[in-house]
Motif scaffolding. Structure first.
Motif, mmCIF file in Angstrom:
data_model
loop_
_atom_site.group_PDB
_atom_site.id
_atom_site.type_symbol
_atom_site.label_atom_id
_atom_site.label_comp_id
_atom_site.label_asym_id
_atom_site.label_seq_id
_atom_site.Cartn_x
_atom_site.Cartn_y
_atom_site.Cartn_z
ATOM 1 N N UNK A 193 35.462 39.534 33.791
ATOM 2 C CA UNK A 193 35.551 40.952 34.143
ATOM 3 C C UNK A 193 36.678 41.198 35.142
ATOM 4 N N UNK A 194 36.811 40.337 36.123
ATOM 5 C CA UNK A 194 37.875 40.482 37.119
ATOM 6 C C UNK A 194 39.252 40.439 36.462
ATOM 7 N N UNK A 195 39.446 39.501 35.549
ATOM 8 C CA UNK A 195 40.722 39.362 34.855
ATOM 9 C C UNK A 195 41.015 40.567 33.976
ATOM 10 N N UNK A 196 40.048 40.980 33.153
ATOM 11 C CA UNK A 196 40.271 42.120 32.261
ATOM 12 C C UNK A 196 40.529 43.402 33.051
ATOM 13 N N UNK A 197 39.814 43.580 34.147
ATOM 14 C CA UNK A 197 40.029 44.747 35.000
ATOM 15 C C UNK A 197 41.445 44.732 35.568
ATOM 16 N N UNK A 198 41.896 43.578 36.035
ATOM 17 C CA UNK A 198 43.251 43.467 36.589
ATOM 18 C C UNK A 198 44.302 43.765 35.526
ATOM 19 N N UNK A 199 44.093 43.272 34.323
ATOM 20 C CA UNK A 199 45.035 43.548 33.228
ATOM 21 C C UNK A 199 45.043 45.041 32.916
ATOM 22 N N UNK A 200 43.863 45.635 32.837
ATOM 23 C CA UNK A 200 43.784 47.075 32.551
ATOM 24 C C UNK A 200 44.487 47.900 33.627
#
Length: 152
Positions: free
Chosen positions: A126-133
């Motif tokens: 979730x942290x990674x996907x949020x950062x990418x978004x």
């Protein structure tokens, strides 16, 4: 006195995105939890070949790699682990696989809200996907090159 070589293992972790959706996989291992497509690069295989292979095996989706997010290097006394986080896009509109095999149980396209409802292998997804978004910098794939490539 020369030091003994330490085995090094390389893992490709791939953030595959289509619009506001991310590709996730329900793993056979690790408690059958959800994670991003990832796996160890095999002997004789390039990092990029390994990344594309792992995504295809685990999700049924062929991808084009588009960028590099970061490289993590962790040294242990008995081995070294290198995790390379890449970005990718699907090459076509085929749906993710839904039949379990030795690579994964299933794969899905999810929004961040849908991701939060899944039992995840770790908070980093979730942290990674949020950062990418949110616009995490993506570096060109050309920063990873084989030995002897010309300097441009």
């Amino acid at each position: 006195m020369p030091r003994a070589p330490v085995p090094s293992y390389y893992f490709a972790l791939v953030v595959v995105r289509r619009g506001d959706r991310f590709l996730v996989v329900r793993e056979v291992k690790h408690g059958q939890l959800w994670y991003l497509p990832a796996g160890r690069v095999e002997q004789g295989e390039s990092l990029f070949e390994g990344a594309r292979r792992e995504v295809l095996e685990e999700t049924g989706i062929a991808v084009e790699l588009t960028g590099l997010l970061r490289v993590e290097h962790t040294a242990h006394a008995e081995m070294t682990r290198v995790r390379v986080f890449l970005t990718a896009e699907p090459v076509d509109e085929r749906p993710p696989k839904s039949t379990a095999d030795e690579h994964s149980l299933e794969a899905r396209w999810v929004t961040l809200a849908e991701l939060r409802a899944l039992p995840l292998r770790g908070d980093e997804v979730e942290e990674l996907f949020t950062a990418v978004e949110r616009g995490l910098p993506v570096y060109p794939l050309s920063v990873i090159t084989p030995e002897g490539a010309p300097w441009r």
